[in-house]
Design an enzyme around this catalytic site. Structure first.
Site, PDB file in Angstrom:
ATOM      1  N   ASP A  48       0.814  -1.403   0.360  1.00 21.91           N
ATOM      2  CA  ASP A  48       0.074   0.103  -0.103  1.00 21.91           C
ATOM      3  C   ASP A  48       0.780   1.626   0.036  1.00 21.91           C
ATOM      4  O   ASP A  48       1.712   1.427  -0.206  1.00 21.91           O
ATOM      5  CB  ASP A  48      -1.066  -0.108   1.193  1.00 21.91           C
ATOM      6  CG  ASP A  48      -0.087   0.387   2.695  1.00 21.91           C
ATOM      7  OD1 ASP A  48      -1.399  -0.189   3.478  1.00 21.91           O
ATOM      8  OD2 ASP A  48       0.514   0.608   2.491  1.00 21.91           O
ATOM      9  N   LYS A  70      -3.225   4.063  -2.419  1.00 15.75           N
ATOM     10  CA  LYS A  70      -4.561   5.435  -2.692  1.00 15.75           C
ATOM     11  C   LYS A  70      -2.961   6.792  -2.961  1.00 15.75           C
ATOM     12  O   LYS A  70      -2.652   6.549  -2.591  1.00 15.75           O
ATOM     13  CB  LYS A  70      -5.119   6.193  -1.906  1.00 15.75           C
ATOM     14  CG  LYS A  70      -6.200   5.137  -1.470  1.00 15.75           C
ATOM     15  CD  LYS A  70      -7.605   5.683  -0.958  1.00 15.75           C
ATOM     16  CE  LYS A  70      -8.532   5.111  -0.872  1.00 15.75           C
ATOM     17  NZ  LYS A  70      -9.491   5.623   0.241  1.00 15.75           N
ATOM     18  N   MET A 185      -3.990   9.644  11.875  1.00 19.30           N
ATOM     19  CA  MET A 185      -4.727  10.087  10.301  1.00 19.30           C
ATOM     20  C   MET A 185      -5.645  10.971  10.891  1.00 19.30           C
ATOM     21  O   MET A 185      -6.610  11.330  10.895  1.00 19.30           O
ATOM     22  CB  MET A 185      -5.971   9.117   9.478  1.00 19.30           C
ATOM     23  CG  MET A 185      -5.443   7.631   9.336  1.00 19.30           C
ATOM     24  SD  MET A 185      -6.633   6.152   8.731  1.00 19.30           S
ATOM     25  CE  MET A 185      -6.826   5.424  10.440  1.00 19.30           C
TER      26      MET A 185
HETATM   27  N1  SAH Z   1      -0.943   0.529  10.006  1.00 16.29           N
HETATM   28  C1  SAH Z   1      -0.310   1.823  10.414  1.00 16.29           C
HETATM   29  C2  SAH Z   1      -1.245   3.033  10.421  1.00 16.29           C
HETATM   30  C3  SAH Z   1      -2.289   2.685   8.607  1.00 16.29           C
HETATM   31  S1  SAH Z   1      -2.769   4.249   8.812  1.00 16.29           S
HETATM   32  C4  SAH Z   1       0.800   1.678  11.481  1.00 16.29           C
HETATM   33  O1  SAH Z   1       0.256   1.226  12.317  1.00 16.29           O
HETATM   34  O2  SAH Z   1       1.475   2.923  11.577  1.00 16.29           O
HETATM   35  C5  SAH Z   1      -2.136   5.631   8.774  1.00 16.29           C
HETATM   36  C6  SAH Z   1      -1.659   6.657   9.183  1.00 16.29           C
HETATM   37  O3  SAH Z   1      -0.694   6.016   9.976  1.00 16.29           O
HETATM   38  C7  SAH Z   1      -1.230   8.025   8.788  1.00 16.29           C
HETATM   39  O4  SAH Z   1      -2.708   8.605   8.147  1.00 16.29           O
HETATM   40  C8  SAH Z   1      -0.692   8.518   9.716  1.00 16.29           C
HETATM   41  O5  SAH Z   1      -1.357   8.886  11.229  1.00 16.29           O
HETATM   42  C9  SAH Z   1      -0.091   6.908  10.664  1.00 16.29           C
HETATM   43  N2  SAH Z   1       1.455   6.695   9.742  1.00 16.29           N
HETATM   44  C10 SAH Z   1       2.207   5.753   8.989  1.00 16.29           C
HETATM   45  N3  SAH Z   1       3.066   5.943   9.049  1.00 16.29           N
HETATM   46  C11 SAH Z   1       3.533   7.521   9.506  1.00 16.29           C
HETATM   47  C12 SAH Z   1       4.786   7.844   9.455  1.00 16.29           C
HETATM   48  N4  SAH Z   1       6.177   7.846   8.715  1.00 16.29           N
HETATM   49  N5  SAH Z   1       4.298   9.204  10.064  1.00 16.29           N
HETATM   50  C13 SAH Z   1       3.888   9.321  10.935  1.00 16.29           C
HETATM   51  N6  SAH Z   1       2.313   9.496  10.766  1.00 16.29           N
HETATM   52  C14 SAH Z   1       2.698   8.118  10.101  1.00 16.29           C
END
Ligand code: SAH
Length: 280
Positions: A48, A70, A185
């Protein structure tokens, strides 16, 4: 034992199987050995948008990469279609790796995809990843828990229904009971979210940090207060993905911003600024 031995002794990704794996928040060094092995053995990696190129470069020579997120105007697959792709490839006898940013079971819909596999009797393994809400904070020098500031933490999503916040959450109870709140998010809802926390009784001068592109070379951290956050985020033009963390633990960053220290920031171990938990 050599690293080759270690990798060899780990389970193999077998034909007809799906591994639901977490890629971590960005830094390639945070990938797990199991995920790496799966990426190298897979016939197909379905990834993704949060998984970056440096990580994707590690797939095997003959592995096919398929994008399922996306990004940049490209048409995005619906969740049901992604799950269906996993089923189709596994049924065709492929070794399938589903690669998601962070941890697949943390706001990652990993559970939904796994349930679809169960419905079709497809064997699967789940490989946790380092989630942005913990690992991303660590790269900003913010411990998700610390004895001085919080013995509890809440993770939540900023995405609710109709562009608003989630209606399933008892915001007043949350504001009262959780010393630290970590929001995924939330970038597009910072204003709404901060207003909600204020309305629910959190202090306007409470520390808050917004961490953009955590653990990547483009990481940026904004430290501000609950009352000023919405304005400051706009001014700083922070980009997604970003995490928000609200709570006294944010202040520990002045002593723990190890990435900043590498660029010359002087760290201080002074805790006098911290309001100890239970004393608000
Ligand atoms: N499964 C992922 C989360 C997916 S939801 C996890 O465990 O991290 C997507 C959200 O994750 C984004 O909108 C943001 O809030 C956060 N996110 C994911 N990677 C990030 C990063 N490198 N830096 C900051 N926020 C991040």
């Amino acid at each position: 034992m050599t690293i080759e031995n270690v990798l060899e002794n780990l389970p193999d990704l077998e034909a007809g199987w799906v591994w639901l794996a977490g890629a971590g928040p960005g830094d390639v060094g945070l990938l797990s050995l199991l995920t790496l092995k799966g990426m190298q053995q897979a016939d197909i990696v379905i990834y993704d948008a949060l998984v970056n190129q440096e990580i994707l470069d590690l797939v095997g020579k003959n592995t096919v990469l398929e994008f399922a997120g996306k990004r940049g105007g490209r048409p995005s697959l619906k969740q049901a279609d992604i799950s269906e792709r996993l089923v189709v490839h596994a049924k065709a006898g492929k070794k399938v790796l589903r690669l998601k940013g962070g941890d697949p079971f943390v706001f990652g819909r990993g559970g939904e995809e796994a349930r679809r596999l169960v419905m079709s009797d497809i064997p699967f393994r789940v490989i946790p990843g380092i989630t942005a809400g913990i690992g991303g904070l660590a790269y900003a020098g913010i411990p998700v828990t610390d004895r001085h500031t919080n013995s509890a933490v809440t993770f939540l999503t900023g995405h609710g229904e109709d562009g608003g916040l989630s209606k399933d959450i008892d915001w007043d109870a949350l504001a009262k009971s959780s010393p630290v709140i970590v929001v995924y998010m939330a970038l597009s809802r910072v204003e709404l979210m901060c207003q909600q926390f204020l309305d629910s009784g959190r202090r306007p001068d409470e520390a808050i940090a917004i961490i953009s592109k955590a653990t990547t070379s483009e990481q940026r951290v904004l430290e501000t207060t609950l009352a000023c956050a919405a304005e400051d985020v706009k001014r700083a033009k922070l980009e997604a993905p970003a995490m928000i963390v609200l709570g006294e633990n944010v202040k520990l960053r002045s002593g723990l911003d190890w990435l900043g220290a590498m660029k010359g920031k002087i760290l201080t171990a002074d805790l006098s600024d911290i309001v100890p938990q239970g004393q608000k």
